[in-house]
Design an enzyme around this catalytic site. Structure first.
Site, PDB file in Angstrom:
ATOM      1  N   LYS A  31      21.124  14.476  96.251  1.00 51.26           N
ATOM      2  CA  LYS A  31      20.180  14.052  95.218  1.00 51.26           C
ATOM      3  C   LYS A  31      18.743  14.042  95.715  1.00 51.26           C
ATOM      4  CE  LYS A  31      23.712  11.334  92.844  1.00 51.26           C
ATOM      5  NZ  LYS A  31      24.082  10.051  92.221  1.00 51.26           N
ATOM      6  N   ARG A  74      28.946   0.188  89.051  1.00 50.32           N
ATOM      7  CA  ARG A  74      28.874   1.339  88.144  1.00 50.32           C
ATOM      8  C   ARG A  74      30.064   1.315  87.201  1.00 50.32           C
ATOM      9  NH1 ARG A  74      25.877   5.525  90.286  1.00 50.32           N
ATOM     10  NH2 ARG A  74      25.931   6.367  88.170  1.00 50.32           N
ATOM     11  N   PRO A  90      20.256  11.463  87.741  1.00 57.08           N
ATOM     12  CA  PRO A  90      20.648  12.873  87.795  1.00 57.08           C
ATOM     13  C   PRO A  90      21.619  13.138  88.945  1.00 57.08           C
ATOM     14  CG  PRO A  90      18.275  12.662  87.529  1.00 57.08           C
ATOM     15  CD  PRO A  90      18.795  11.290  87.809  1.00 57.08           C
ATOM     16  N   GLU A  91      22.618  13.972  88.675  1.00 57.65           N
ATOM     17  CA  GLU A  91      23.569  14.330  89.716  1.00 57.65           C
ATOM     18  C   GLU A  91      23.075  15.588  90.437  1.00 57.65           C
ATOM     19  OE1 GLU A  91      27.634  13.622  88.931  1.00 57.65           O
ATOM     20  OE2 GLU A  91      27.232  12.260  87.266  1.00 57.65           O
TER      21      GLU A  91
END
Length: 269
Positions: A52, A258, A2-3
């Site tokens: 986060k 990523r 989640p951002e």
């Protein structure tokens, strides 16, 4: 993972349902059981988000720090607490609501000093009113690291994840492999302002939307995006598909572990 906009939404949801009231605190899974006993039937004073990291405040008892990581999820439901389903690390409940936390990367009870130490390691958060983008710029402007990698470094900018990273660079036509020190001050100011606007929109809309009105499906006569993350985007998870702006194929590569997405024409080196 989640951002930051998701974490800010969660902080708001926890605050609306539990702040200022005594709560039942349990750990059905058992991994937070000792700390849960210290907090049970205490007043949860508030909830806060930074990047986060989610913080649930219990006054002198400290803060519950939660980092969802890749697999963490929070579910809210009305009522004082139904049957436990799955591995619930932390359950907060009152007479009206309960919230179950499952699978977080971190869930720990910390003191004020430990919370300050966590925040000291983080860069400015675009969703916070107290954010200082100058702190991030000082590091970006001196770095030989690619701007794409820098934007994912939580010590430089807190809360930005893979989607916002890819999309903001596309929106400003910046090659993701460009060194941070080669980004101009005007470009950085535009990136920061755009992150603030896009992430605030994400909090409100409960999804990530980054496409300008002229490139929306109804404006272009194209089918809407279908993806688990929802929302309309330019390049994220669109490898080999045509760019909405120039029509060339969207590229994908691995960068710092990523997936990176960009348009090689709109974001020329």
């Amino acid at each position: 993972m989640p951002e930051g906009h998701i974490i800010h939404r969660l902080a708001g949801a926890y605050g609306e349902r539990f702040a200022g009231r005594k709560v039942r605190v349990t750990s059905p899974q058992g991994r937070f059981a000792e700390s849960a006993k210290l907090l049970d039937r205490r007043v949860m004073e508030g909830a806060d988000a930074y990047g986060k990291h989610l913080f649930l405040g219990f006054g002198p008892r400290g803060w519950v720090r939660v980092h969802l990581g890749l697999y963490g999820k929070v579910a809210f439901a009305p009522g004082s607490g139904g049957e436990v389903v799955g591995q619930v690390r932390l359950r907060l409940a009152n007479a009206d609501w309960f919230a179950d936390l499952r699978g977080p990367a971190a869930c720990e009870l910390i003191g004020e000093g430990e919370r300050a130490a966590v925040l000291d390691r983080l860069g400015p958060d675009p969703l916070r009113a107290d954010a200082d983008p100058e702190r991030a710029w000082r590091r970006v402007s001196r770095s030989r690291t690619s701007i794409a990698a820098l934007l994912l470094n939580q010590e430089i900018v807190a809360g930005v994840g893979n989607i916002y990273r890819a999309e903001v660079l596309f929106r400003h036509g910046i090659d993701p492999y460009r060194e941070g020190r080669a980004v101009t001050r005007a470009e950085w100011d535009a990136i920061w302002a755009d992150l603030v606007a896009l992430m605030r929109l994400g909090v409100e809309a409960k999804r990530i939307d980054t496409v300008r009105p002229e490139h929306l499906p109804e404006a272009m006569g194209r089918p809407p995006r279908v993806d688990d993350h929802g929302g309309e985007v330019y390049v994220y998870r669109r490898a080999s598909l045509p760019c909405h702006v120039c029509g060339s194929s969207v590229s994908q590569a691995a960068l710092a572990g990523r997936n990176l997405f960009w348009c090689p024409v709109c974001q020329k080196a």
